[in-house]
Design a protein around this motif. Structure first.
Motif, mmCIF file in Angstrom:
data_model
loop_
_atom_site.group_PDB
_atom_site.id
_atom_site.type_symbol
_atom_site.label_atom_id
_atom_site.label_comp_id
_atom_site.label_asym_id
_atom_site.label_seq_id
_atom_site.Cartn_x
_atom_site.Cartn_y
_atom_site.Cartn_z
ATOM 1 N N UNK A 130 0.855 -1.186 0.000
ATOM 2 C CA UNK A 130 0.000 0.000 0.000
ATOM 3 C C UNK A 130 0.888 1.232 0.000
ATOM 4 N N UNK A 131 0.723 2.044 -1.038
ATOM 5 C CA UNK A 131 1.562 3.239 -1.102
ATOM 6 C C UNK A 131 0.712 4.500 -1.053
ATOM 7 N N UNK A 132 1.315 5.528 -0.477
ATOM 8 C CA UNK A 132 0.657 6.836 -0.388
ATOM 9 C C UNK A 132 1.605 7.868 -0.990
ATOM 10 N N UNK A 133 1.196 8.440 -2.106
ATOM 11 C CA UNK A 133 2.003 9.495 -2.726
ATOM 12 C C UNK A 133 1.723 10.801 -1.976
ATOM 13 N N UNK A 134 2.792 11.438 -1.519
ATOM 14 C CA UNK A 134 2.650 12.690 -0.771
ATOM 15 C C UNK A 134 3.176 13.824 -1.651
ATOM 16 N N UNK A 135 2.255 14.659 -2.120
ATOM 17 C CA UNK A 135 2.586 15.747 -3.055
ATOM 18 C C UNK A 135 2.411 17.099 -2.378
ATOM 19 N N UNK A 136 3.223 18.051 -2.791
ATOM 20 C CA UNK A 136 3.058 19.403 -2.262
ATOM 21 C C UNK A 136 1.874 20.104 -2.922
ATOM 22 N N UNK A 176 -2.947 2.245 -4.181
ATOM 23 C CA UNK A 176 -2.284 3.543 -4.336
ATOM 24 C C UNK A 176 -3.240 4.649 -3.910
ATOM 25 N N UNK A 177 -2.770 5.503 -3.000
ATOM 26 C CA UNK A 177 -3.551 6.685 -2.649
ATOM 27 C C UNK A 177 -2.659 7.914 -2.774
ATOM 28 N N UNK A 178 -3.328 9.068 -2.868
ATOM 29 C CA UNK A 178 -2.594 10.323 -3.044
ATOM 30 C C UNK A 178 -3.084 11.343 -2.027
ATOM 31 N N UNK A 179 -2.140 11.980 -1.339
ATOM 32 C CA UNK A 179 -2.499 13.132 -0.524
ATOM 33 C C UNK A 179 -1.690 14.320 -1.036
ATOM 34 N N UNK A 180 -2.396 15.419 -1.303
ATOM 35 C CA UNK A 180 -1.727 16.638 -1.766
ATOM 36 C C UNK A 180 -2.072 17.758 -0.798
ATOM 37 N N UNK A 181 -1.065 18.499 -0.387
ATOM 38 C CA UNK A 181 -1.353 19.618 0.528
ATOM 39 C C UNK A 181 -2.206 20.674 -0.165
#
Ligand code: IMP
Length: 194
Positions: free
Chosen positions: A105-111, A134-139
């Motif tokens: 399980x991966x979490x892409x952390x984007x600005x 796959x999940x994505x968190x963007x600030x």
């Protein structure tokens, strides 16, 4: 005030900031909320957080310390080719992951998600390596009509389509150490090449 003069109470690093868009406290509060949401999503799992260098470093280090889940981290660096070429989706990997992500399980952390092209490219590359999830968190995500549709599971703040700096985000390599998110004074564009 004369150009180049720092106002009382201002630090050298603030010079060139037109206005503060998101205060430090508001960022920290939102990061805590995102971390709580992610803890709920991951439960007993051990996700691999993938920080996208360099802009996401500040967000990544704050976010992971607010999370209670067991987790691992890794980083990836990608480069866009500048505005003309990014519209074609041309992005290349400058630094790849150290970890194998197959069945994880991966979490892409984007600005920040601007046009969405960088994130779309990353998602395509990582999906081909057969992760379990796959999940994505963007600030930040810019509100713009011509952005492409791209997976973003969690977003910290939706912001206007302006050039922002601080909390990891740069202009010509500077301003990453601002503790807040600010809008760059357009006069700063003159005389600098990114
Ligand atoms: P996109 O591919 O257009 O979504 O752009 C993503 C990347 O461009 C981000 O990861 C940032 O590195 C950079 N970027 C986009 N907008 C801004 C901004 O307003 N300030 C600083 N960097 C930005």
């Amino acid at each position: 005030m004369a150009e180049g003069v720092i106002a009382p109470g201002q630090k050298r690093r603030d010079k060139g900031v037109q206005r503060i868009l998101i205060e430090e406290d508001a960022i920290q509060q939102r990061v805590r909320e995102l971390a709580a949401d992610l803890d709920e999503i991951y439960g007993d799992e051990t996700p691999l957080l993938i920080g996208v260098l360099t802009g996401a470093v500040t967000f990544m280090t704050d976010l992971m310390r607010e999370m209670s889940s067991e987790l691992k981290i890794d980083f990836m660096a990608v480069s866009s080719y500048g505005d003309d070429v990014t519209s074609s989706g041309a992005v290349r990997i400058l630094k790849d992951l150290n970890e194998n992500i197959e069945d994880r399980s991966i979490l892409i952390v984007e600005d920040i998600v601007d046009s969405g092209l960088t994130l779309k490219y990353l998602l395509d590359v990582l999906q081909r390596r057969n992760p379990r999830d796959v999940k994505v968190v963007a600030l930040l995500r810019k509100i713009k009509v011509d952005a492409i549709e791209v997976q973003t599971d969690l977003v910290g703040f939706e912001i206007p389509d302006e050039f922002v700096i601080g909390y990891g985000l740069d202009y010509a390599g500077r301003y990453r150490n601002l503790p807040y998110i600010g809008v760059l004074d357009p006069r700063e564009y003159q005389g600098y090449e990114k």
